[in-house]
Design an enzyme around this catalytic site. Structure first.
Site, mmCIF file in Angstrom:
data_model
loop_
_atom_site.group_PDB
_atom_site.id
_atom_site.type_symbol
_atom_site.label_atom_id
_atom_site.label_comp_id
_atom_site.label_asym_id
_atom_site.label_seq_id
_atom_site.Cartn_x
_atom_site.Cartn_y
_atom_site.Cartn_z
ATOM 1 N N GLU A 55 -7.373 58.264 30.511
ATOM 2 C CA GLU A 55 -8.173 57.058 30.319
ATOM 3 C C GLU A 55 -8.357 56.309 31.627
ATOM 4 O O GLU A 55 -9.461 55.867 31.975
ATOM 5 C CB GLU A 55 -7.506 56.113 29.302
ATOM 6 N N CYS A 88 -2.681 51.983 29.635
ATOM 7 C CA CYS A 88 -4.103 52.328 29.481
ATOM 8 C C CYS A 88 -4.818 51.322 28.595
ATOM 9 O O CYS A 88 -5.960 50.947 28.872
ATOM 10 C CB CYS A 88 -4.256 53.737 28.930
#
Length: 128
Positions: A55, A88
């Site tokens: 991510e 993330c």
């Protein structure tokens, strides 16, 4: 861009992952509001703290090209559903709380949620 297409692009990115230690490959594909896509994959490191999640790799790819307005991200794992880690979630939150998040397991489909559901009562730029 359909959710299925975004999922498939994340699956493609997963194939490029560098995961010699865990063997757990993850791919991500970030969709900008203007329709551009930015892929990323996890990149492990012998010094585990230097490992980069898929991510964040996708976010770095987009931001390095000047794109900062996103509508969705698909995240796919090779061995299970690839739920984003806390770091993330926070990095994604920097670019908007209303992000749609597709969580997938390669070859087994995906489910859709939102960043608000994954990170309730979040801290973002407007908190500064």
């Amino acid at each position: 861009m359909t959710d299925q297409q975004l999922y498939e692009l994340a699956c493609q990115a997963m194939e490029r992952a560098y995961a010699p230690y865990s063997g757990y490959r993850v791919g991500a594909c970030l969709l900008s509001r203007d329709g551009q896509t930015f892929q990323g994959c996890n990149i492990e490191n012998a010094s585990f703290g230097a490992t980069l999640c898929a991510e964040r790799a996708a976010v770095c790819h987009a931001v390095s090209l000047g794109v900062r307005d996103f509508s969705a991200i698909a995240i796919v794992g090779s061995a299970s559903m690839a739920w984003p880690c806390g770091i993330c979630r926070q990095v994604l939150r920097e670019f908007g709380a209303d992000l749609r998040v597709l969580i997938g397991h390669a070859g087994h489909g995906f489910q859709v949620t939102t960043l608000k559901d994954l990170l309730p009562n979040s801290f973002g730029p407007e908190s500064m």
